[in-house]
Motif scaffolding. Structure first.
Motif, PDB file in Angstrom:
ATOM      1  N   PRO A 740       0.832  -1.216   0.000  1.00 24.11           N
ATOM      2  CA  PRO A 740       0.000   0.000   0.000  1.00 24.11           C
ATOM      3  C   PRO A 740       0.863   1.261   0.000  1.00 24.11           C
ATOM      4  N   LYS A 741       0.306   2.323  -0.612  1.00 28.74           N
ATOM      5  CA  LYS A 741       0.977   3.626  -0.651  1.00 28.74           C
ATOM      6  C   LYS A 741       0.227   4.589   0.245  1.00 28.74           C
ATOM      7  N   LEU A 750      -4.385   9.382   2.773  1.00 35.31           N
ATOM      8  CA  LEU A 750      -4.825   8.544   1.669  1.00 35.31           C
ATOM      9  C   LEU A 750      -4.073   7.221   1.709  1.00 35.31           C
ATOM     10  N   GLN A 752      -3.650   3.872  -0.714  1.00 34.53           N
ATOM     11  CA  GLN A 752      -3.966   3.362  -2.038  1.00 34.53           C
ATOM     12  C   GLN A 752      -3.360   1.969  -2.212  1.00 34.53           C
ATOM     13  N   THR A 753      -4.252   1.010  -2.572  1.00 33.61           N
ATOM     14  CA  THR A 753      -3.793  -0.335  -2.917  1.00 33.61           C
ATOM     15  C   THR A 753      -3.843  -0.453  -4.426  1.00 33.61           C
ATOM     16  N   VAL A 757      -8.949   2.879  -3.095  1.00 34.83           N
ATOM     17  CA  VAL A 757      -8.431   4.055  -2.393  1.00 34.83           C
ATOM     18  C   VAL A 757      -9.279   4.277  -1.147  1.00 34.83           C
ATOM     19  N   TYR A 758      -8.614   4.447   0.007  1.00 36.48           N
ATOM     20  CA  TYR A 758      -9.283   4.781   1.257  1.00 36.48           C
ATOM     21  C   TYR A 758      -8.788   6.151   1.702  1.00 36.48           C
ATOM     22  N   ARG A 759      -9.675   6.913   2.362  1.00 34.27           N
ATOM     23  CA  ARG A 759      -9.277   8.226   2.885  1.00 34.27           C
ATOM     24  C   ARG A 759      -9.749   8.336   4.327  1.00 34.27           C
ATOM     25  N   TRP A 770     -14.128   5.745   0.206  1.00 34.84           N
ATOM     26  CA  TRP A 770     -13.751   4.349  -0.102  1.00 34.84           C
ATOM     27  C   TRP A 770     -14.246   4.088  -1.511  1.00 34.84           C
ATOM     28  N   ASP A 772     -13.282   2.037  -5.525  1.00 38.20           N
ATOM     29  CA  ASP A 772     -12.419   1.338  -6.479  1.00 38.20           C
ATOM     30  C   ASP A 772     -12.488   2.018  -7.839  1.00 38.20           C
ATOM     31  N   GLU A 774     -13.671   6.403  -9.074  1.00 38.98           N
ATOM     32  CA  GLU A 774     -13.561   7.751  -8.530  1.00 38.98           C
ATOM     33  C   GLU A 774     -14.776   8.127  -7.704  1.00 38.98           C
ATOM     34  N   ASN A 776     -17.282   7.729  -4.511  1.00 40.11           N
ATOM     35  CA  ASN A 776     -17.268   7.287  -3.114  1.00 40.11           C
ATOM     36  C   ASN A 776     -18.468   6.360  -2.857  1.00 40.11           C
TER      37      ASN A 776
END
Length: 818
Positions: A740-741, A750, A752-753, A757-759, A770, A772, A774, A776
């Motif tokens: 993950p980043k 943030l 990101q896998t 993307v999770y915030r 959340w 996959d 753009e 939510n």
């Protein structure tokens, strides 16, 4: 005192007029051939489609409608047996511990029944009297109605009756005529009898058991009562039988009585002195009746005048003796444990008009799940239930139709206005049911307080049967009840009774229970020598019965703990179909009632349609009469917890499960283990070998060796599983396919896998984005949830005391987080 103008249904001292005395119910046979074929021409069922007219109150009924020539063409039709609320008339109420609003409950004003809202139904039926009834005594029997009945025949009033759950029987010989007859029954939903019938069930009304027209010859067998006494070894028995004859001229009447089993034994063959025959017959080595060995004999009685056959009757009989000794509940000299359940006689579409097929299905479910006893909560059932329990083998507590739950603190107590009605309810139950071997105890009722009326009730019932003990949980003195009975004690409290401790209040909560509830406390000397039983325990509402094994361990450990009865067998949910034909299940509050106890009617081991709930599988395991424990890797101990039979009726199958899959099966050959005994058995080595890196289970399935009334060969009785511990290699963790980043942006973190993307909001710590793509997928940020939805058990007390919701532990986290 009621005035001379008081209506029957408003007078607690008027519960019968011209009603026949109670007696055993056996069909009359006119010939020996009828007896052999078990096909009587002396009984006709009047079930089916009746004419029906519904009124809001009995005062609206025009007396002229009872005339024999009343035009019925504008009346509706209704099915008998049935309750009218489930056929489109009126409103059902479910109340567990109070009365519908039409019933006033202020002390000093009872009876106080609504003058404007008391549903009333008129039932009418035209029937033709069978030709062979001519010259006979003719009777009409309503096996159950709710709650008062006024009967008319051909325009003339025949009689009046209350006491819903025992038969309402009338001699109509002088009212009936050859050819067509008009029968009219007025049923009033609420009467003074309703005050005695507050029994944690739906308040419904109607004619809901069979209506029977039958005849007897002018000289006939009117009653019979059989019982037995074993010798000291419980090998041979004395059969006691009393037969009562109804006849104007007794001279020349001959009675012949035989006992039919594998062989036929003559019990009596002679003249009748007076109007009855009492006999004592010595029977050598009879087959005993128990729940494990329900062997039934037939007692056959034939009445003659000289050599001319007049009438025959017969009934089933079981050699069964009940005793209480040193705190033990004995059947045929051996201590038993009640592995029981409370049961309402209820059908989801028919209410109390349960059909025979459903009732027998109930019995099969019970036997298949190792239940051995029923408490008839809280009224006598249709006689069909007792016939089934005799045949299948179930112990029964037969309970009088008496409960005043909502007003038990002051009614009936010592009030003489209610005494005769209470005695009548108890005596009618005993006189009808006392020939059934399955019934091992009489109960005076349920949750009706206590007072001198109960002592009088027991005395009246004992005048008709001294062969069974009496039960009443509401007896604080332990002078009326022959057993110490409890409701819903904890396993720890039951253990203390097992240790014969003084059960006295010790904490502030105990004192509150003592003075504000119906919980009783006793010194050990008070219940010394009495069996201790739980007439209600393990309340099966929602996800429950998790501690049932703890109760069973107590029952097994202490000899004077006689077991208990789970509350209860079947959900009292009402079936409703929507316009599309889909089934909906309705509970209290779903009919627009002014007051209700909601879903508290749903606490069964099975659903209303008899679908099994998960809890009944726990019952099957805990109530099983076989126990197996592992002594070592290669040895087990099998205990036969049956009281009367050995293990020859079972097969024991071994299974070796590897990672949940059966890889080896074989039958374990076990010599029969006597009742109450244990035996050590060696397990074949192939079932015990260790195996590296696998989960190993030794399973032992106990199966029925042959077909039984309630199940097929090889049906599972119970099972046991024992884990074999084996060494496991420690697996190395697998490296993630994508690292993950992490990054920060505008007060957010943030993550990101490869695909998502999770915030996280840095201020709240909550995930607010959340996706996959753009977009939510979250409507609102994800917040921690440390609670769960309430179960019915969580909300149980809130039904009656809403402010208790503030102390609901499941809601503590909710309030904290807010």
């Amino acid at each position: 005192m009621p005035s001379s103008t008081t209506a029957d249904y408003q007078n607690p001292e008027m519960f019968q007029r011209n009603k026949e005395q109670p007696r055993f119910e056996a069909v009359s046979f006119r010939t020996k051939e009828e007896m052999e074929r078990n096909a009587s021409s002396s009984l006709v069922l009047l079930n089916g489609s009746w004419r029906f007219k519904y009124y809001a109150h009995p005062s609206l009924v025009d007396p002229l409608v009872f005339k024999a020539d009343t035009d019925l063409s504008a009346w509706d039709t209704i099915i008998v047996p049935g309750v009218w609320e489930l056929q489109g008339y009126g409103k059902p109420y479910y109340l567990a511990a109070s009365y519908p609003p039409q019933i006033g409950v202020k002390k000093g004003r009872i009876p106080d029944i609504s003058a404007s809202d008391n549903p009333t139904g008129l039932y009418a039926l035209d029937f033709v009297l069978p030709e062979n009834f001519e010259g006979q005594r003719i009777y009409l029997r309503f096996n159950a109605i709710k709650s008062s009945l006024t009967l008319y025949l051909n325009g003339m009033q025949v009689g009046y009756s209350q006491g819903s759950m025992t038969p309402h029987e009338f001699d109509i010989t002088n009212h009936v005529r050859q050819g067509s007859n008009r029968l009219t029954a007025q049923i009033i939903k609420y009467s003074t009898g309703t005050y005695l019938e507050d029994q944690d069930m739906w308040f419904l009304a109607g004619i809901f058991r069979d209506v029977e027209l039958y005849c007897e010859p002018q000289e006939y067998i009117s009653d019979a009562f059989a019982s037995c006494r074993f010798d000291r070894e419980y090998r041979n028995a004395t059969l006691d039988l009393k037969v009562r004859i109804q006849a104007e001229q007794m001279e020349g009447l001959i009675l012949r009585v035989v006992l039919i089993g594998t062989e036929t034994m003559t019990l009596y063959n002679g003249m009748i002195q007076g109007n009855s025959v009492s006999l004592n017959a010595w029977v050598v080595n009879p087959k005993p009746w128990t729940a494990e060995t329900p062997y039934l004999y037939v007692i056959r009685m034939e009445l003659y005048r000289n050599e001319q056959f007049i009438q025959g009757k017969k009934f089933n009989f079981g050699f069964r003796q009940v005793e209480l000794s040193d705190g033990r509940f004995l059947i045929n000299g051996r201590a038993i444990k009640f592995k029981g359940v409370n049961r309402h006689d209820f059908h989801p579409a028919k209410g109390w008009a349960i059909d025979k097929e459903t009732r027998e299905h109930d019995i099969r479910i019970m036997k298949s799940h190792n239940i051995n006893a029923i408490r008839c909560s809280h009224y006598p059932n249709d006689r069909h239930l007792y016939d089934l329990c005799d045949r299948y083998g179930l112990y029964v507590i037969d309970e009088a139709d008496l409960e005043t739950h909502g007003i038990r603190s002051f009614l009936p107590k010592d009030d003489p206005r209610w005494t005769e009605a209470m005695l009548d309810r108890g005596v009618r139950m005993v006189r009808r049911d006392r020939n059934h071997p399955c019934i091992v105890m009489w109960s005076l009722g349920n949750e009706a307080g206590f007072g001198t009326n109960f002592s009088k009730m027991k005395e009246a019932m004992q005048a008709h049967d001294t062969t069974r003990p009496f039960h009443y949980e509401g007896d604080p003195t332990l002078k009326v009840s022959d057993v110490k009975s409890m409701m819903y004690p904890t396993p720890e409290l039951v253990r203390r009774y097992g240790e014969k401790e003084n059960i006295l209040p010790r904490t502030p909560l105990d004192y509150i229970r003592k003075y504000m509830t119906a919980q009783f406390f006793h010194r050990s000397i008070d219940y010394r020598g009495m069996p201790v039983m739980l007439c209600e325990y393990a309340h099966c509402m929602g996800n429950s019965l998790g501690n049932l094994q703890e109760h069973m361990d107590n029952f097994d450990k202490y000899e004077h703990l006689a077991g208990g009865f789970i509350w209860d067998f079947v959900d009292q949910a009402i079936e409703h179909r929507d316009p599309d034909g889909n089934i909906q299940w309705l509970y209290g509050g779903d009919f627009g009632e002014e007051k209700t106890d909601g879903p508290f009617c749903a606490n069964g081991l099975v659903a209303a349609d008899r679908t099994l709930h998960p809890a009944i599988l726990e019952v099957k395991k805990v109530y099983a009469d076989i126990a197996i424990r592992r002594i070592s890797d290669t040895q087990i101990e099998i205990k036969n917890k049956n009281v009367f039979v050995d293990t020859a009726q079972y097969r024991f199958m071994l299974k070796r499960l590897v990672d949940g899959m059966s890889v080896l099966e074989d039958e374990l050959n076990i010599p029969p283990i006597e009742a109450g005994a244990s035996k050590l058995m060696e397990i074949p080595v192939a079932f015990t070998l260790p195996e590296l890196n696998h989960d190993l289970i030794l399973e032992i399935d106990v199966l029925q060796k042959s077909d039984r009334f309630w199940c097929r060969k090889d049906e599972e009785v119970t099972f046991f599983q024992f884990e074999t511990i084996s060494e496991h290699r420690v697996s190395k963790p697998v490296a993630p396919l994508f690292q993950p980043k992490f990054s920060e942006k505008s007060g957010h973190i943030l993550i990101q896998t490869a695909d998502v993307v999770y915030r996280l909001d840095r201020l709240t710590g909550l995930i607010d984005f959340w996706s996959d793509t753009e977009e939510n997928i979250l409507i609102s940020p994800l917040s921690p949830d440390f609670s769960r939805a309430d179960t019915d058990n969580d909300r149980m007390l809130q039904m009656w005391v809403p402010w208790i919701a503030r102390f609901n532990r499941n809601r503590f986290w909710d309030r904290h987080l807010k």
